[in-house]
Design a protein around this motif. Structure first.
Motif, short mmCIF file in Angstrom:
data_model
loop_
_atom_site.label_atom_id
_atom_site.label_comp_id
_atom_site.label_asym_id
_atom_site.label_seq_id
_atom_site.Cartn_x
_atom_site.Cartn_y
_atom_site.Cartn_z
N PHE A 188 0.78 -1.23 0.00
CA PHE A 188 0.00 0.00 0.00
C PHE A 188 0.82 1.29 0.00
CE2 PHE A 188 -2.63 -3.19 2.17
CZ PHE A 188 -3.64 -3.27 1.23
N ALA A 189 2.08 1.21 0.26
CA ALA A 189 2.90 2.43 0.29
C ALA A 189 3.03 2.97 -1.13
CB ALA A 189 4.27 2.14 0.87
N PRO A 190 3.08 4.26 -1.30
CA PRO A 190 3.23 4.81 -2.66
C PRO A 190 4.55 4.35 -3.26
CG PRO A 190 3.35 6.56 -1.02
CD PRO A 190 3.01 5.29 -0.31
N LYS A 191 4.45 3.92 -4.49
CA LYS A 191 5.64 3.41 -5.18
C LYS A 191 6.31 4.58 -5.91
CE LYS A 191 4.46 -1.16 -4.86
NZ LYS A 191 3.63 -1.08 -3.73
N TYR A 192 7.54 4.76 -5.66
CA TYR A 192 8.31 5.80 -6.34
C TYR A 192 9.13 5.14 -7.43
CZ TYR A 192 7.02 8.65 -2.37
OH TYR A 192 6.31 9.33 -1.42
N SER A 193 8.86 5.49 -8.67
CA SER A 193 9.63 4.89 -9.76
C SER A 193 10.99 5.58 -9.82
CB SER A 193 8.89 5.04 -11.08
OG SER A 193 8.71 6.42 -11.36
N VAL A 194 11.95 4.81 -10.23
CA VAL A 194 13.29 5.36 -10.37
C VAL A 194 13.31 6.22 -11.62
CG1 VAL A 194 15.73 4.78 -10.64
CG2 VAL A 194 14.23 3.34 -9.23
N LYS A 195 13.69 7.45 -11.45
CA LYS A 195 13.72 8.35 -12.58
C LYS A 195 14.91 7.98 -13.47
CE LYS A 195 11.56 12.22 -10.30
NZ LYS A 195 11.67 13.61 -9.89
N PRO A 196 14.65 7.81 -14.76
CA PRO A 196 15.78 7.48 -15.64
C PRO A 196 16.70 8.69 -15.79
CG PRO A 196 13.78 7.82 -16.93
CD PRO A 196 13.39 7.88 -15.47
N LYS A 197 17.92 8.38 -15.97
CA LYS A 197 18.89 9.46 -16.18
C LYS A 197 18.60 10.11 -17.53
CE LYS A 197 22.54 7.31 -13.52
NZ LYS A 197 23.90 6.77 -13.54
N PRO A 198 18.72 11.41 -17.58
CA PRO A 198 18.46 12.06 -18.88
C PRO A 198 19.48 11.58 -19.92
CG PRO A 198 19.33 13.64 -17.30
CD PRO A 198 19.09 12.36 -16.57
N ALA A 199 18.95 11.26 -21.09
CA ALA A 199 19.82 10.75 -22.16
C ALA A 199 20.65 11.90 -22.74
CB ALA A 199 18.98 10.11 -23.26
N VAL A 200 21.89 11.63 -22.88
CA VAL A 200 22.78 12.62 -23.48
C VAL A 200 22.61 12.51 -24.99
CG1 VAL A 200 25.19 13.35 -23.73
CG2 VAL A 200 24.37 12.37 -21.58
N PRO A 201 22.30 13.59 -25.66
CA PRO A 201 22.09 13.49 -27.11
C PRO A 201 23.37 13.01 -27.81
CG PRO A 201 22.04 15.79 -26.39
CD PRO A 201 22.15 14.93 -25.18
N ALA A 202 23.15 12.14 -28.74
CA ALA A 202 24.30 11.59 -29.48
C ALA A 202 24.82 12.65 -30.46
CB ALA A 202 23.88 10.34 -30.23
N LYS A 203 26.09 12.75 -30.50
CA LYS A 203 26.69 13.70 -31.43
C LYS A 203 27.15 12.92 -32.67
CE LYS A 203 28.24 17.05 -28.11
NZ LYS A 203 29.34 17.88 -27.65
N THR A 204 26.79 13.41 -33.78
CA THR A 204 27.24 12.77 -35.03
C THR A 204 28.09 13.77 -35.80
OG1 THR A 204 25.24 13.49 -36.15
CG2 THR A 204 25.23 11.28 -35.21
#
Length: 144
Positions: free
Chosen positions: A107-123
């Motif tokens: 019953f406790a509120p579930k806190y989802s793990v926040k994903p790390k922000p994706a670093v934009p790929a440099k081409t």
């Protein structure tokens, strides 16, 4: 004003040794406080019993009563009587911990793990050479 009676004052009132104002004060307190009225009734009953038994003075009887009370308290607090108290306390503690575990699991509120922000790929993109530029690579954001 003193609104407390002592045992000696009750005994003096009962035997009639109090003066007028002191007697009036005791009578007023007996009427106002049922505890004092009960104490006076108990004192009278104890003295009546003492005259019937005539086993000793009032102080000796009070000491006997006190000793009997201490003995009765000591007998009632044995291990056999205290055992259910330990069982109840332990059971309550276990049930409390079980309830807390169920609450936190279901019953406790579930806190989802926040994903790390994706670093934009440099081409690196090469561009055809304009007439006024030098051959240099440059970075372009590629959302894929």
């Amino acid at each position: 004003m003193n609104d407390q009676l002592t045992f000696d004052e009750l005994r003096a009132y009962q035997s009639g040794r109090l003066s007028g104002p002191a007697r009036h004060r005791v009578e007023r307190l007996l009427l106002e406080n049922p505890f004092y009225a009960d104490a006076l009734a108990g004192l009278e009953a104890m003295q009546k019993t003492a005259t019937n038994v005539s086993s000793g003075t009032m102080a000796e009887q009070m000491a006997d009563l006190r000793d009997a009370l201490h003995q009765r308290i000591h007998e009632s607090a044995n291990k056999k009587r205290l055992w259910p108290l330990w069982i109840a306390t332990t059971t309550a503690a276990i049930l409390f911990m079980l309830a807390m575990a169920i609450y936190f699991i279901f019953f406790a509120p579930k806190y989802s793990v926040k994903p790390k922000p994706a670093v934009p790929a440099k081409t690196t993109v090469f561009q055809t050479k304009p007439a006024n530029s030098i051959d240099q690579p440059f970075s372009v954001y590629n959302p894929s």
